[in-house]
Design a protein around this motif. Structure first.
Motif: not given
Length: 652
Positions: A73, A79, A71, A76
């Protein structure tokens, strides 16, 4: 004798009748089910290294987990960390030294798929589910099976779990799946997911899984949709994770098996403890000379139908020395309607003399043993309540039973040729229909024997739903509904129909040519065939070896030409494209034991594997054949062929 054993009285001690209760107490209709095999009680730890990470350590581990997963990002990643904060904040409300203890205290396990409602965080269901997945990946919590089976994890989560927890072990399992040509993608996914659940619940790796772990996981599946196929268990055996001597299937491992003598006696709740102990000792003495089924019947006759009946109707009784009145009342009840059981309650007992003989033998044994070992048995020697006068009607009963059997043979013998022809015709018709359907393009209609059918294509879509063909041929019969034709609850599995028709034919052929008992037929393996060379001519005669059963004697039967053809077709049908007959384990319902894996002739496909045909399935096939062929007795009533009727007809 099914009313003696299969549905027996489980009498509540608190509801014992008074001394003035009528002898035929109509309220006594309870049962005593076979004690279930308890689910293994496995002590699971509630504290381990990952479960004791601090709040911040868990959040840091979640962040590292997302980065390691590729991942990129930052949003993200943030989150997922926020989702974990929400779940951890809720768990911190509950007591515990570890996250696992807080999880257990939260009640989430019992709530199953509705567990997020307990958090009382509006519109955060998805966040909590995602966070729980990360805690599983990090081994922070190990939910109960009730939670794992009820919640719906994404395939991606289970894939990540396998890669993180035991990549080498699951790679071995996947290689075994690759070699199984019958395994569909949904079968493969179900097996891997089940093994993943076990690893998540237990901790550790696949190599740490034991037989009790498998039984626990299998038992926990009851009541949940999408119950996985038992292929996962055999994969553990094939991978040598479970020892070679472990039961052949998960069903064999989790089945109750044989009862101990104590359990047989205690099913009936005997009130007088010394008498209970006497029955246990007596049955142990008789056990070496009897098979399991016989000792089970004997326990029912002596404990339930004799002594427990006396305790019910003669409260306070504690001696085998019965008064004449008590003895007479017991024998009167025995000759009347059945009082205990589920399938014959209220009907006249057909075999009172077998019970009388068992009781008489019981008293005779105690008297004889009292002379040989007085210190152990002399205290129990007493006059028998059953004498020769009570057995005077037994000869008449046997003659009546024999007369009914002969009458049945006279009725069924003329119908046997019709049954043989019907089995052959049904097999041929089912095969012809299957061949016609297999030759039709998928989705197209075809006509067979004047009937219009449409071949249906079912394929495994990977969702685990019902659209799975396993190479079977399905058809739909068009049904007129308004102005259009459409299939409507009329789908047929022609492969299954052909297989059932074949086995009905095979059973009829083998039973009528051998006259063997159904248990003996179903135990025939590829190793049962032997050859005998005549010394005078050198001619080789094929013979069938019948394993010992009721008479405990081995028999050899000459295989005639028709039977030889039947056996050849059975072997060809079972073997298919394989070089050898598959090995399967057979469950003996009478002895309650599983055989080792053998090349049984009577076996059929089941899910991703194969199972041995049992007597219940055999009776069902014969009933279906008689019904389809509309075979009736001379008075127009439907005929009934039991497997044992073939033996009687052959010996008549």
């Amino acid at each position: 004798m099914s009313d003696h054993v299969d549905a027996v009285a489980h009498l509540q001690r608190a509801a014992r009748p008074s001394r003035h209760a009528p002898a035929n107490n109509g309220a006594l209709r309870p049962k005593a089910p076979t004690p279930t095999l308890p689910t293994p009680a496995i002590a699971r730890p509630t504290v381990w290294a990952a479960s004791q990470m601090s709040y911040q350590e868990v959040l840091d581990a979640v962040r590292a987990l997302e980065l390691a997963n590729g991942t990129t990002s930052p949003k993200q990643v943030r989150s997922q960390v926020l989702f974990a904060e929400t779940l951890l904040g809720w768990l911190l409300r509950f007591p515990g030294e570890s996250w696992q203890q807080r999880w257990q205290a939260s009640g989430a396990n019992a709530a199953g798929n509705e567990w997020t409602t307990l958090a009382a965080v509006p519109d955060k269901h998805g966040h909590l589910v995602a966070a729980a997945g990360r805690l599983l990946l990090l081994d922070v919590i190990r939910p109960d099976y009730s939670w794992l089976y009820a919640t719906h994890a994404t395939p991606r989560l289970y894939e990540r779990l396998r890669a993180l927890r035991d990549p080498a072990g699951f790679a071995t399992i996947e290689r075994l799946c690759d070699t199984d040509t019958r395994m569909l993608p949904s079968d493969r996914r179900q097996a891997l997911n089940q093994l993943t659940r076990i690893v998540v619940h237990n901790g550790g790796t696949l190599a740490d899984i034991t037989l009790p772990d498998c039984i626990e996981a299998h038992r926990a599946q009851d009541g949940y949709r999408g119950r996985s196929q038992p292929r996962w268990y055999t994969l553990l055996r094939e991978a040598a994770i479970l020892p070679a001597e472990s039961p052949p299937t998960i069903f064999a491992a989790s089945r109750r098996g044989q009862l101990t003598i104590e359990e047989m006696v205690d099913r009936y709740d005997v009130v007088c403890r010394p008498i209970r102990d006497l029955f246990v000792a007596y049955l142990y003495e008789r056990r070496p000379a009897m098979d399991y089924n016989s000792i089970r019947y004997l326990a029912a006759k002596l404990v339930l139908l004799f002594w427990r009946d006396l305790e019910i109707h003669e409260p306070g009784i504690d001696s085998l020395h019965l008064s004449d009145e008590a003895s007479r009342r017991w024998k009167t009840r025995l000759s009347g309607p059945v009082l205990y059981g589920s399938n014959r309650v209220g009907k006249k007992r057909e075999d009172p003399y077998t019970i009388l003989m068992a009781v008489r033998a019981f008293y005779a044994d105690l008297s004889h043993w009292a002379l040989e070992d007085p210190s152990r048995w002399a205290a129990w020697a007493a006059p028998s309540p059953v004498d020769s006068r009570d057995l005077a009607g037994m000869t008449k009963m046997l003659k009546q039973s024999r007369s009914r059997t002969h009458q049945r043979i006279r009725e069924l013998a003329p119908l046997l040729p019709r049954l043989v022809d019907a089995a052959s015709d049904s097999r041929a018709a089912a095969r012809a229909l299957l061949d016609s359907a297999a030759g039709a393009p998928p989705g197209e209609s075809f006509i067979h024997a004047g009937q219009t059918l449409r071949r249906t294509t079912l394929s495994d879509d990977g969702s685990g739903g019902r659209k799975v063909s396993r190479g079977h041929v399905y058809v739909d019969t068009p049904v007129r509904n308004g102005t259009s034709d459409r299939p409507q609850d009329n789908r047929r599995n022609l492969s299954l129909e052909s297989d059932r028709a074949f086995w009905a034919w095979a059973l009829v052929e083998v039973l009528r040519h051998t006259g063997a008992r159904i248990e003996e037929v179903l135990e025939i393996t590829h190793r049962s065939f032997v050859s005998y060379r005549l010394p005078s001519t050198g001619e080789v005669i094929p013979m069938l070896q019948i394993t010992p059963s009721k008479t405990d004697k081995e028999r050899l039967l000459v295989i005639g030409p028709e039977l030889a053809v039947a056996f050849a077709e059975i072997i060809s049908h079972v073997r298919g494209e394989n070089e050898r007959l598959p090995l399967v384990s057979r469950y003996d319902s009478a002895e309650r034991v599983h055989s080792s894996e053998l090349p049984f002739l009577f076996q059929r496909p089941w899910g991703t594997g194969r199972i041995a045909i049992n007597s219940t399935y055999a009776v069902k096939l014969l009933d279906e054949l008689v019904t389809t062929a509309k075979i009736t007795n001379s008075d127009g009533t439907p005929a009934k062929f039991s497997p044992h009727d073939f033996r009687r007809i052959l010996s008549a």
